[in-house]
Design a protein around this motif. Structure first.
Motif, PDB file in Angstrom:
ATOM      1  N   SER A 139       0.835  -1.189   0.000  1.00 37.65           N
ATOM      2  CA  SER A 139       0.000   0.000   0.000  1.00 37.65           C
ATOM      3  C   SER A 139       0.881   1.254   0.000  1.00 37.65           C
ATOM      4  O   SER A 139       1.745   1.387  -0.863  1.00 37.65           O
ATOM      5  N   GLU A 182      -6.556  -0.254  -9.803  1.00 35.95           N
ATOM      6  CA  GLU A 182      -5.942   0.344  -8.617  1.00 35.95           C
ATOM      7  C   GLU A 182      -6.714   1.602  -8.241  1.00 35.95           C
ATOM      8  O   GLU A 182      -6.894   2.511  -9.059  1.00 35.95           O
ATOM      9  N   HIS A 214      -6.616  -2.743  -5.324  1.00 38.95           N
ATOM     10  CA  HIS A 214      -5.476  -2.325  -4.513  1.00 38.95           C
ATOM     11  C   HIS A 214      -4.950  -3.469  -3.655  1.00 38.95           C
ATOM     12  O   HIS A 214      -5.678  -4.024  -2.823  1.00 38.95           O
TER      13      HIS A 214
END
Length: 232
Positions: free
Chosen positions: A65, A176, A208
């Motif tokens: 992340s 994403e 994601h």
């Protein structure tokens, strides 16, 4: 933590830690985010090298992340790391904050008009969104909307990506949500050995950090790491 189970299944020893702005470091130690992540990772490497059985030539680091920014930033300066993995690549953290701002709010931000920016955003946000934004602001150690948005702009790799020397793997998940297009952007900025691995919706591995396909993610990531470290 994401990736650690897959790594230990491959026989890797894993060292996980809460950096500033994360977990225990934030809630108990009151340490907030900082953009110069090399000053976080270097002490971690020092600690790892003091542990028995650690091969100093085969230390790898993985960032998930927003750590898709922190890891490249760290390895741009910490040269004892042999390989780096980011999921996804993040060149400019601020884009996940500013992407939904109306153009007049962007202009207030650029002009440094803090009171107007804070006042307008306070009127624009519903109560639930205010709570969500406040939660995201806390790791930055600020309470002003303006200060939070400005703080994110310091998290940018444009001037340091060229300093990275170790091999790097970058995941590129389809759809994403937070930093679309930035995995490819980071890949293009790098002059080190580099690999871009796409993940598609047809694989069930989009979104994601590939939340519905950790097994496939780990398979591809650790196949790359096996090959990369095996060549050292």
């Amino acid at each position: 933590m994401l990736g650690a189970a897959g790594a230990t299944a491959r026989g890797y020893d894993c060292l996980t830690f809460d950096g500033p702005g994360q977990g225990y470091a934030l809630w108990k130690q009151q340490l907030t985010f900082r953009p110069d992540w090399e000053h976080v990772v270097t002490p971690v490497v020092d600690f790892a090298l003091g542990r028995p059985g650690v091969d100093p030539k085969r230390i790898a680091i993985q960032g998930i992340s927003q750590a898709g920014y922190w890891v490249p930033r760290a390895v741009a300066f910490e040269k004892r790391i042999a390989a780096a993995i980011v999921d996804p690549g993040v060149c400019d953290v601020s884009k996940s904050w500013t992407a939904t701002l109306p153009p007049p709010m962007i202009e207030l931000l650029k002009a440094g008009r803090k009171d107007e920016f804070d006042g307008n955003l306070n009127k624009m946000l519903d109560p639930a969104t205010k709570k969500s934004v406040a939660f995201r602001m806390r790791p930055y150690g600020v309470t002003s909307y303006f200060d939070a948005f400005k703080a994110t702009m310091a998290y940018n790799l444009m001037d340091v990506a060229g300093k990275i020397e170790c091999p790097m793997l970058i995941t590129e998940p389809a759809n994403e949500a937070f930093w679309p297009g930035q995995s490819r952007q980071l890949y293009d900025l790098l002059s080190c050995p580099k690999t871009l691995i796409p993940f598609s919706a047809s694989d069930g591995a989009d979104l994601h950090c590939e939340p519905a396909a950790y097994g496939l993610r780990d398979l591809r990531v650790f196949n790359w790491l096996d090959e990369t470290l095996g060549a050292i």
